[in-house]
Scaffold this motif. Sequence first.
Motif: not given
Length: 285
Positions: A66-77
Amino acid sequence: MRPKQWIKNLIVFLPLFFGHRIWDTDAILRLTLLLVAFCLASSAVYLFNDICDREIDRQHPVKCKRPIASGALRLPMAYTLIGALILLAGGLAFLLPAPYTVYTLISLGCYLLLNLFYSLGGKHIPIIDAFFIAVGFLIRLFAAGAISHITISSWLALMTFFLSLLLAFGKRKEDLRLMRDDTRTSRPVVKHYTDGFLNAVLAILSATIIVLYTLYATDVEVVERNGRHLYITVLPVAAGLLHYLRHVIVERRHCNPTDMLYSDVGLQLSVLLWGILYILSPYVG
């Protein structure tokens, strides 16, 4: 954002369907805006839930992608996206006439607040976790009733509540199967359930829904509005629920009702037949 799960928000059209007002174009337009608003709000909820679960998801063979778990989607974004989705959902409310704007904003606020408590701890409490999900469906149902000027009967509220519990516990059974297959899960609450308990719960809930719907279909006031042959619609309801239970208990697959609705022809035919019979019931005999 789980667009596949947006199908659950179609519950907003239930009051129109049960009220035989599916040709009310004004109400359909208002409810369509409500549908989109809840799709946006539910996506914000899924994003926030993924933020809360990111550490556990990283240990899961599938959810680690998943994007958040994998780091593809950063927390601020991710937080920015959540804020944008909530603002868009609330903004849609202002496209409705004043009274409906207030109803929509209150409903969205209650839904988001409920899911905030769910994500921050409610999902870790056995039984209560499923009740959180069921209450979320009731919020959407009563919001739709207010928007469409249709009073939500106790029958419809109860059937929605127990069907929502069935969806929730069916998902728990799917999570339990995944945990057994891989010994890892992003839902710690699943450890508090067993196959035997969930099979019993699903059977009880299915029986409760069938009994409630049978009582509804034979209620004097309901029959006066819907025709004396409404009782026939009990057949596809019972067939669909029993079909689901057989897949879950006997074949031990398709435990997630949402996934099954997308892929199982038997369940799709049951829902379709029920809908056709319900719509035709006032015009037969």
